[in-house]
Enzyme design. Structure first.
Site, PDB file in Angstrom:
ATOM      1  N   CYS A  70      -3.127  11.187   3.686  1.00 47.20           N
ATOM      2  CA  CYS A  70      -3.404  10.299   2.542  1.00 47.20           C
ATOM      3  C   CYS A  70      -3.209  11.031   1.226  1.00 47.20           C
ATOM      4  CB  CYS A  70      -4.855   9.822   2.546  1.00 47.20           C
ATOM      5  SG  CYS A  70      -5.339   8.929   4.001  1.00 47.20           S
TER       6      CYS A  70
ATOM      7  N   GLU B 130       0.825  -1.215   0.000  1.00 49.51           N
ATOM      8  CA  GLU B 130       0.000   0.000   0.000  1.00 49.51           C
ATOM      9  C   GLU B 130       0.857   1.262   0.000  1.00 49.51           C
ATOM     10  OE1 GLU B 130      -3.706   0.059   0.229  1.00 49.51           O
ATOM     11  OE2 GLU B 130      -3.528  -2.021  -0.422  1.00 49.51           O
TER      12      GLU B 130
ATOM     13  N   HIS C  24      -4.839   1.424   7.169  1.00 47.99           N
ATOM     14  CA  HIS C  24      -3.432   1.751   6.870  1.00 47.99           C
ATOM     15  C   HIS C  24      -2.802   2.247   8.168  1.00 47.99           C
ATOM     16  CE1 HIS C  24      -4.601   2.765   2.456  1.00 47.99           C
ATOM     17  NE2 HIS C  24      -3.985   1.608   2.470  1.00 47.99           N
TER      18      HIS C  24
HETATM   19  O1  SUG Z   1      -7.835   2.831  -0.087  1.00 47.34           O
HETATM   20  N1  SUG Z   1     -10.641   4.919  -0.015  1.00 47.34           N
HETATM   21  C1  SUG Z   1      -9.207   4.757   0.088  1.00 47.34           C
HETATM   22  C2  SUG Z   1      -8.676   5.681   1.145  1.00 47.34           C
HETATM   23  C3  SUG Z   1      -7.163   5.696   1.159  1.00 47.34           C
HETATM   24  C4  SUG Z   1      -6.623   6.462   2.298  1.00 47.34           C
HETATM   25  N2  SUG Z   1      -5.207   6.474   2.233  1.00 47.34           N
HETATM   26  C5  SUG Z   1      -4.354   6.414   3.294  1.00 47.34           C
HETATM   27  N3  SUG Z   1      -4.772   6.083   4.482  1.00 47.34           N
HETATM   28  N4  SUG Z   1      -3.111   6.612   3.067  1.00 47.34           N
HETATM   29  C6  SUG Z   1      -8.856   3.308   0.412  1.00 47.34           C
HETATM   30  O2  SUG Z   1      -9.603   2.669   1.165  1.00 47.34           O
HETATM   31  C7  SUG Z   1     -12.814   4.598  -1.038  1.00 47.34           C
HETATM   32  C8  SUG Z   1     -13.416   4.686  -2.427  1.00 47.34           C
HETATM   33  C9  SUG Z   1     -14.906   4.578  -2.429  1.00 47.34           C
HETATM   34  O3  SUG Z   1     -15.460   3.881  -1.570  1.00 47.34           O
HETATM   35  O4  SUG Z   1     -15.531   5.193  -3.331  1.00 47.34           O
HETATM   36  C10 SUG Z   1     -11.315   4.409  -1.057  1.00 47.34           C
HETATM   37  O5  SUG Z   1     -10.775   3.834  -1.970  1.00 47.34           O
END
Ligand code: SUG
Length: 448
Positions: free
Chosen positions: A371, A174, A250
């Protein structure tokens, strides 16, 4: 030579929507099917970038991806013209259309893991694009991510790029969301801290019961090898599986580090004492004075951390040696978190100031300030070798704001994703963007 930590923020793409795509990410699941506002989302992100630039930090921009991803739909068997591909997917497999429209590449902390040149064997800055293979909608990001990073950091004398790891769960990666670097100065050798959620091959490591652990130990080790990091320059640690089961998908949802400081929740890790001792020892050997701030669960519960994204903050070093914490508005609206922060900045510790940003559009999908940025530590020579088109200036900020206002919709619902006009709007916008950011052809529609 001077060195900097440059934050490259993901520009929110024009299809930003709430697809409910991320099992284990509480916000994504609970806001599923709400109408989104892509224009507001992109402008909120740009405001944060501008604020950092205005404070004197070097700020960069990372372009969004081509969505809907027609090529991904074709690879799943939908055929015909581009409009027919979308129409058929909408009729026969709406979840796949929704996934192919996600603007999730905005969370560029997941784009790649980056090791600065002071840490690597060949003295170049190394990038490994993250395979993000825990979620289908994110697993389709890395080919374009690699092209965009290649166009931003093109000079092979200074920058080395590695393709994403094998696309299987055993190498789930990730990117920088599970990676932090500690150092005394950005240009000096530091210690890279890799946090994994489970081991794919060694059953002695516990795993969460309810939600997936996205990052494996084996993926983290592979990235460290690819980047040529030394044993003295890395620490591997396991995330507490119990917090993954509470929505910490994460590690950057429960901990953030910068310079000589790790700011984390008491329950973030397994074997915390041992891990802190290892970090302390390895950093001391590099002349750095490692410190940690552990936030006690009786002041901020894990649930409050997940709701407020207290730890998904940006911890920034200021010229006077103190640190600034960039937090989302949700921290101010949580009384326990806000009270904790008031105490933190007046306690005489390294964090002296908190700045609050409204990032609600991204937050509702589980993406906070941290993020939205990919950190790249660069020395002066390396910074000069970065494509200048992606470094934010007041003029570029104005251009990007006008570009968003011209091309983005202010409301998007699931039914809008099937509109073939949306595809045309997105391609027109992105074609213009590659010219603004001087990226060349990076999108499938520009290449094929
Ligand atoms: O991978 N949300 C992302 C959020 C990422 C956050 N990044 C960090 N913590 N670095 C994920 O879960 C949701 C998309 C949706 O449901 O439409 C999404 O992909």
């Amino acid at each position: 030579m001077k060195s900097f930590e440059v934050n490259f923020d993901g520009l929110v793409g024009p299809t930003h929507n709430y697809g409910g795509l991320s099992f284990g990410n509480v916000a994504s699941q609970s806001n599923s099917q709400q109408a989104s506002n892509p224009r507001e989302a992109a402008l909120q992100g740009l405001e944060k970038m501008k604020a950092l630039m205005d404070m004197g930090f070097v700020q960069g921009v990372l372009a969004p991806q081509e969505r809907p991803d027609v090529a991904a739909l074709r690879s799943l068997g939908f055929a015909g013209t581009d409009a027919q591909v979308i129409e058929r997917a909408a009729k026969e497999a709406m979840p796949l259309l929704v996934a192919s429209c996600s603007a999730s590449s905005m969370w560029v902390a997941n784009a790649a893991t980056v090791s600065p040149s002071a840490d690597t064997a060949d003295g170049r800055v190394h990038f490994t694009a993250a395979n993000l293979n825990c979620k289908y909608h994110r697993s389709i990001e890395h080919p374009t991510t690699s092209r965009v990073l290649g166009a931003m950091f093109a000079d092979s004398q200074h920058f080395a790029h590695h393709a994403a790891l094998p696309a299987v769960a055993q190498f789930g990666d990730e990117g920088a969301a599970n990676h932090t670097r500690f150092c005394r100065e950005y240009g000096e050798a530091g210690v890279e801290f890799f946090v994994f959620g489970r081991s794919a091959f060694d059953s002695r490591y516990p795993a969460p019961q309810k939600y997936p652990a996205r990052q494996t130990l084996e993926a983290s080790q592979a990235v460290a090898r690819l980047h040529g990091l030394s044993e003295e320059g890395v620490v591997f640690a396991q995330q507490n599986p119990a917090v993954i089961d509470q929505g910490v998908f994460h590690n950057d949802v429960i901990a953030v580090g910068n310079g000589e400081l790790l700011f984390h929740h008491q329950d973030a890790f397994l074997n915390t004492e041992q891990m802190l001792a290892e970090l302390h020892g390895k950093l001391a050997a590099r002349g750095a004075n490692f410190q940690s701030i552990s936030v006690p669960r009786d002041q901020v519960a894990v649930e409050d951390a997940v709701r407020s994204y207290l730890f998904n903050s940006q911890l920034l070093s200021r010229a006077d040696g103190s640190m600034l914490l960039i937090v989302p508005e949700e921290c101010r609206s949580n009384p326990r978190v806000w009270q904790y922060l008031q105490g933190l900045t007046t306690a005489g510790g390294p964090i002296r100031e908190v700045k609050v940003f409204d990032l609600k559009q991204s937050m509702q999908n589980g993406g906070g300030p941290a993020c939205l940025r990919l950190r790249v530590a660069l020395n002066e020579t390396e910074l000069a070798a970065v494509n200048p088109g992606v470094i934010l200036t007041p003029a570029l900020y104005d251009t990007l704001t006008a570009w968003v206002n011209k091309h983005y919709r202010d409301a998007l619902r699931e039914s809008d994703l099937a509109d073939p006009q949306l595809l045309l709007e997105c391609r027109t916008a992105l074609d213009e963007l590659t010219q603004i950011l001087k990226l060349g052809a990076v999108y499938p529609f520009q290449i094929n």
